[in-house]
Design an enzyme around this catalytic site. Structure first.
Site, PDB file in Angstrom:
ATOM      1  N   ALA A 182      10.597   3.361  -0.779  1.00 14.01           N
ATOM      2  CA  ALA A 182      11.952   2.797  -0.706  1.00 14.01           C
ATOM      3  C   ALA A 182      12.000   1.440  -1.411  1.00 14.01           C
ATOM      4  O   ALA A 182      12.992   1.104  -2.067  1.00 14.01           O
ATOM      5  CB  ALA A 182      12.388   2.654   0.755  1.00 14.01           C
ATOM      6  N   ALA A 183      10.898   0.666  -1.319  1.00 20.86           N
ATOM      7  CA  ALA A 183      10.891  -0.663  -1.958  1.00 20.86           C
ATOM      8  C   ALA A 183      10.917  -0.537  -3.480  1.00 20.86           C
ATOM      9  O   ALA A 183      11.610  -1.302  -4.162  1.00 20.86           O
ATOM     10  CB  ALA A 183       9.662  -1.458  -1.496  1.00 20.86           C
ATOM     11  N   ALA A 237       1.596   4.366   3.415  1.00 25.49           N
ATOM     12  CA  ALA A 237       0.984   3.765   4.595  1.00 25.49           C
ATOM     13  C   ALA A 237       2.036   3.379   5.631  1.00 25.49           C
ATOM     14  O   ALA A 237       1.779   2.591   6.523  1.00 25.49           O
ATOM     15  CB  ALA A 237       0.170   2.545   4.189  1.00 25.49           C
ATOM     16  N   GLY A 238       3.249   3.901   5.488  1.00 24.70           N
ATOM     17  CA  GLY A 238       4.293   3.586   6.458  1.00 24.70           C
ATOM     18  C   GLY A 238       4.901   2.210   6.253  1.00 24.70           C
ATOM     19  O   GLY A 238       5.626   1.704   7.105  1.00 24.70           O
ATOM     20  N   SER A 272       6.728   1.731   0.854  1.00 27.52           N
ATOM     21  CA  SER A 272       6.521   1.446  -0.573  1.00 27.52           C
ATOM     22  C   SER A 272       7.504   2.220  -1.460  1.00 27.52           C
ATOM     23  O   SER A 272       8.022   1.673  -2.431  1.00 27.52           O
ATOM     24  CB  SER A 272       5.080   1.732  -0.991  1.00 27.52           C
ATOM     25  OG  SER A 272       4.828   3.111  -0.940  1.00 27.52           O
ATOM     26  N   ASP A 286      14.284   2.833   6.552  1.00 28.13           N
ATOM     27  CA  ASP A 286      13.479   2.165   5.512  1.00 28.13           C
ATOM     28  C   ASP A 286      14.360   1.504   4.459  1.00 28.13           C
ATOM     29  O   ASP A 286      14.239   0.315   4.174  1.00 28.13           O
ATOM     30  CB  ASP A 286      12.598   3.195   4.774  1.00 28.13           C
ATOM     31  CG  ASP A 286      11.278   3.414   5.456  1.00 28.13           C
ATOM     32  OD1 ASP A 286      11.230   3.283   6.688  1.00 28.13           O
ATOM     33  OD2 ASP A 286      10.296   3.727   4.746  1.00 28.13           O
ATOM     34  N   PRO A 314       0.842  -1.205   0.000  1.00 29.78           N
ATOM     35  CA  PRO A 314       0.000   0.000   0.000  1.00 29.78           C
ATOM     36  C   PRO A 314       0.883   1.263   0.000  1.00 29.78           C
ATOM     37  O   PRO A 314       1.902   1.313   0.692  1.00 29.78           O
ATOM     38  CB  PRO A 314      -0.780  -0.109   1.306  1.00 29.78           C
ATOM     39  CG  PRO A 314      -0.679  -1.530   1.725  1.00 29.78           C
ATOM     40  CD  PRO A 314       0.575  -2.083   1.145  1.00 29.78           C
ATOM     41  N   VAL A 315       0.463   2.250  -0.805  1.00 31.64           N
ATOM     42  CA  VAL A 315       1.266   3.473  -0.945  1.00 31.64           C
ATOM     43  C   VAL A 315       0.991   4.414   0.230  1.00 31.64           C
ATOM     44  O   VAL A 315      -0.141   4.507   0.706  1.00 31.64           O
ATOM     45  CB  VAL A 315       0.931   4.158  -2.298  1.00 31.64           C
ATOM     46  CG1 VAL A 315       1.661   5.473  -2.443  1.00 31.64           C
ATOM     47  CG2 VAL A 315       1.285   3.232  -3.453  1.00 31.64           C
TER      48      VAL A 315
HETATM   49  O1  PMV Z   1       6.118   6.335   8.877  1.00 33.71           O
HETATM   50  P1  PMV Z   1       7.358   5.582   8.503  1.00 33.71           P
HETATM   51  O2  PMV Z   1       7.194   4.111   8.522  1.00 33.71           O
HETATM   52  O3  PMV Z   1       8.001   6.121   7.262  1.00 33.71           O
HETATM   53  O4  PMV Z   1       8.398   5.781   9.688  1.00 33.71           O
HETATM   54  C1  PMV Z   1       8.837   7.007  10.173  1.00 33.71           C
HETATM   55  C2  PMV Z   1       9.804   6.743  11.269  1.00 33.71           C
HETATM   56  C3  PMV Z   1      10.347   7.980  11.951  1.00 33.71           C
HETATM   57  O5  PMV Z   1      11.231   7.512  12.956  1.00 33.71           O
HETATM   58  C4  PMV Z   1       9.224   8.753  12.628  1.00 33.71           C
HETATM   59  C5  PMV Z   1      11.079   8.900  10.991  1.00 33.71           C
HETATM   60  C6  PMV Z   1      12.360   8.326  10.422  1.00 33.71           C
HETATM   61  O6  PMV Z   1      12.860   8.915   9.428  1.00 33.71           O
HETATM   62  O7  PMV Z   1      12.919   7.368  10.960  1.00 33.71           O
END
Ligand code: PMV
Length: 307
Positions: A104-105, A98-99, A102, A146, A95-96
């Site tokens: 970086a992958a 959504a943490g 996606s 990531d 999923p785009v």
């Molecule tokens: O929301 P995500 O999965 O891209 O994670 C962000 C994680 C943080 O620690 C809040 C920011 C970072 O760059 O590590």
């Protein structure tokens, strides 16, 4: 030439990692990006990425387009000329926004497929560095977690600016990822935490230190085959993230629902405010926890085994 890359979730240490504390992240292989690079009879470089509705020639993309910049940087890095005519197909089940990593992958799979197709397959270290450069272009000041976990496709214990430490699980464990469906730009929550940290530096530093302790102990528990201990640590890390103001009623609601349905522990994962939460479960209760999350309002769930 085909290459793929997994999604990722942060297990412990988000936000604290921006302040040089350790964080743990693991790959999520149930979702994947696949990139296929082939020679084309059409002139130029043709890119198709249906997930983001993109069909374009490289030459027609804006110079700062994320996919265009990955291709240009890879070509520059391997130094191949003249370039063959290429067709690049990008498929993804991640999923785009959504943490789940996606962006970086896509970059990792693309660098891998393209460099291999051009007869210069790059080692993970180079792929990771190149993708970090791209992440910096598009996400301001990312910590780099990531690109690292996705490139190496292994659990990573990550401290900004220090050599990468991947590690192995002594015993597999199961996570349920629940998506609030609420888009939450990481840049904003990271910026808000910075403003609060500037106002209340001592208190925030203490919270970051507590989170750092959790990441350290969690890594030992995972390596020594005692993943059940992670449940309590997830609950504690979630409370500390609440104190950093990055949770939300929707995230808290999903965290509570998963625990009521039998999860051993749960927390938000990533930037917070929206996006995902994760719950540690016994394999046998994964489906029922996932169902409970959907009933509590999650837009999507992913069950993943961490190995
Ligand atoms: O929301 P995500 O999965 O891209 O994670 C962000 C994680 C943080 O620690 C809040 C920011 C970072 O760059 O590590």
């Amino acid at each position: 030439m085909k290459a793929s890359a997994p999604g990722k979730v942060i297990l412990f240490g988000e936000h604290a990692v921006v302040y040089n504390r350790p964080a743990l992240a693991v790959p999520v292989n149930q979702v994947q990006v696949e990139v296929e690079v082939s020679e084309s009879s059409q002139p130029g470089i043709r890119i198709q990425a249906p997930i983001i509705g993109l069909t374009s020639d490289l030459a027609s993309l804006p110079s700062d387009h994320p996919i265009g910049s990955v291709i240009l940087k890879t070509i520059q890095h391997v130094g191949v000329s003249p370039l063959p005519n290429l067709s690049i197909q990008i498929q993804s089940t991640i999923p785009v926004a959504a943490g789940l990593g996606s962006g970086a992958a896509v970059s990792v799979a693309l660098v891998r497929a393209l460099s291999s197709f051009l007869d210069h397959p790059l080692p993970n270290e180079d792929i990771n560095n190149l993708v970090f450069e791209i992440e910096k272009l598009h996400h301001g000041t990312p910590s780099g977690i990531d690109n690292t976990v996705i490139t190496y496709n292994m659990p990573v214990y990550y401290i900004k600016g220090q050599p990468i430490e991947t590690f192995k699980c002594g015993k597999p464990f199961t996570l349920v990822v629940g998506d609030t469906g609420i888009p939450a730009p990481t840049k904003e929550s990271v910026g808000d935490v910075r403003r609060l940290w500037l106002r209340e530096t001592i208190r925030f530093e203490e919270i970051f230190n507590e989170i750092a302790q959790i990441s350290l102990i969690a890594r030992r528990s995972i390596e020594s085959g005692k993943p059940d201990l992670l449940g309590e640590m997830m609950n504690h890390n979630h409370e500390l993230l609440q104190q950093l103001t990055v949770s939300s009623p929707e995230l808290d609601n999903l965290v509570d629902a998963s625990k009521q349905a039998g999860a051993l522990g749960a927390k938000l994962s990533g930037g917070g405010r929206g996006g995902n939460m994760i719950a540690l479960v016994k394999q046998a209760s994964a489906e029922s926890v996932a169902e409970a999350l959907i009933s509590a309002g999650a837009k999507r769930t992913i069950i993943t085994e961490v190995k």
